[in-house]
Design a protein around this motif. Sequence first.
Motif, mmCIF file in Angstrom:
data_model
loop_
_atom_site.group_PDB
_atom_site.id
_atom_site.type_symbol
_atom_site.label_atom_id
_atom_site.label_comp_id
_atom_site.label_asym_id
_atom_site.label_seq_id
_atom_site.Cartn_x
_atom_site.Cartn_y
_atom_site.Cartn_z
ATOM 1 N N UNK A 211 31.906 77.756 18.404
ATOM 2 C CA UNK A 211 31.185 78.689 19.787
ATOM 3 C C UNK A 211 33.141 78.499 20.244
ATOM 4 N N UNK A 212 33.252 77.262 20.592
ATOM 5 C CA UNK A 212 34.269 77.408 22.209
ATOM 6 C C UNK A 212 35.857 77.711 21.399
ATOM 7 N N UNK A 213 36.264 76.905 20.317
ATOM 8 C CA UNK A 213 37.704 77.683 19.552
ATOM 9 C C UNK A 213 36.749 79.279 18.916
ATOM 10 N N UNK A 214 36.250 79.863 18.376
ATOM 11 C CA UNK A 214 36.381 80.960 17.928
ATOM 12 C C UNK A 214 36.386 81.792 18.997
ATOM 13 N N UNK A 215 35.846 81.065 20.262
ATOM 14 C CA UNK A 215 35.877 82.386 21.645
ATOM 15 C C UNK A 215 37.607 82.390 21.906
ATOM 16 N N UNK A 216 38.502 81.265 21.699
ATOM 17 C CA UNK A 216 39.936 81.364 22.341
ATOM 18 C C UNK A 216 40.525 82.160 21.637
ATOM 19 N N UNK A 217 40.185 82.199 20.121
ATOM 20 C CA UNK A 217 40.968 82.198 19.464
ATOM 21 C C UNK A 217 40.734 84.007 19.003
ATOM 22 N N UNK A 218 39.768 84.609 19.494
ATOM 23 C CA UNK A 218 39.283 85.723 19.508
ATOM 24 C C UNK A 218 39.842 86.395 20.888
ATOM 25 N N UNK A 219 39.453 85.798 21.481
ATOM 26 C CA UNK A 219 40.153 86.380 23.295
ATOM 27 C C UNK A 219 41.286 85.922 24.215
#
Length: 315
Positions: A211-219
């Motif tokens: 959740x958190x890390x995937x969001x960081x990678x995308x944004x």
Amino acid sequence: MAEDDMLAKAAPPEEKDEYTKDGTVDFRGNPAKRNATGTWKACPFILGNECCERLAYYGMSSNLVIYFKTQLNQTSAVAAKNNSNWGGTCYLTPLLGAFLADAYLGRYKTIASFSIIYVIGMTLLTMSASVPGMKPTCVSKDDCHANGGQTAATFIALYLIALGTGGIKPCVSSYGADQFDDDDEVEKKHKASFFNWFYFSINVGALIASSVLVWIQDNVGWGWGFGVPAVAMAIAVLSFFSGTRLYRNQKPGGSPVTRIIQVVVASVRKYKVKVPADKSLLYETADAESSIQGSRKLDHTNEFRLVFKPKKLYL
């Protein structure tokens, strides 16, 4: 009589109560003291290592196909193939890690050494996504091109991670189990609770990563997206080393392949020997521990008897 009772209370506990009975040793190689090592005193460091390692693994692997496509400019087919090859390697390397741990290094040294390899891989992967000259050249966020050296750095980092996870994955859960003495009824009950917390730690790490890390990678960016898991893995290593003095360690017992071959050879050579019904008549060492260093004695069982003494089967 009263004086005898007072002397009995003042007497030091017997050695068998002071030390574990399963053959575990402390970090110096001495017999592990029951009150100073293992149990829940040692488990937080192991659980912390597992939680951070899973966070690092899933945080890095969940978005890997997208990274291959957008940053390394690979087609969907090539990206999927590379991701599958890497994922398959991550599930093959535990065979190597488990063999080294059981046969030669022991679980502590295996986890420690492969965790360091893991951190090196995560650091290199972060650098390959953030350091100028190492990261791909991008026209826009999703239009990047990587030269041969940049692509090579990425895959060297990934396969170092695959090697690192191979030494951690098969050892951490069993190393946690080593902290509880099966010959002690209280500790034996606590072992089941350890596995509940162990899988809870895995799921916490996976939840944050997905959740958190995937969001960081995308944004935010891939540098931060890989950097946070790298820091998490460094914390995992520090957590594990912090508990060194508290761990109980099983001694490595030599190559299991050799013992398997010995069993097969002995079974063939003694195929016609009649097994006595009374297991006390079977050959066994008198000591409480197995004659194989680092292994535990197993109770005699009639299971798998059919394998070595076939009988007629009626279907």
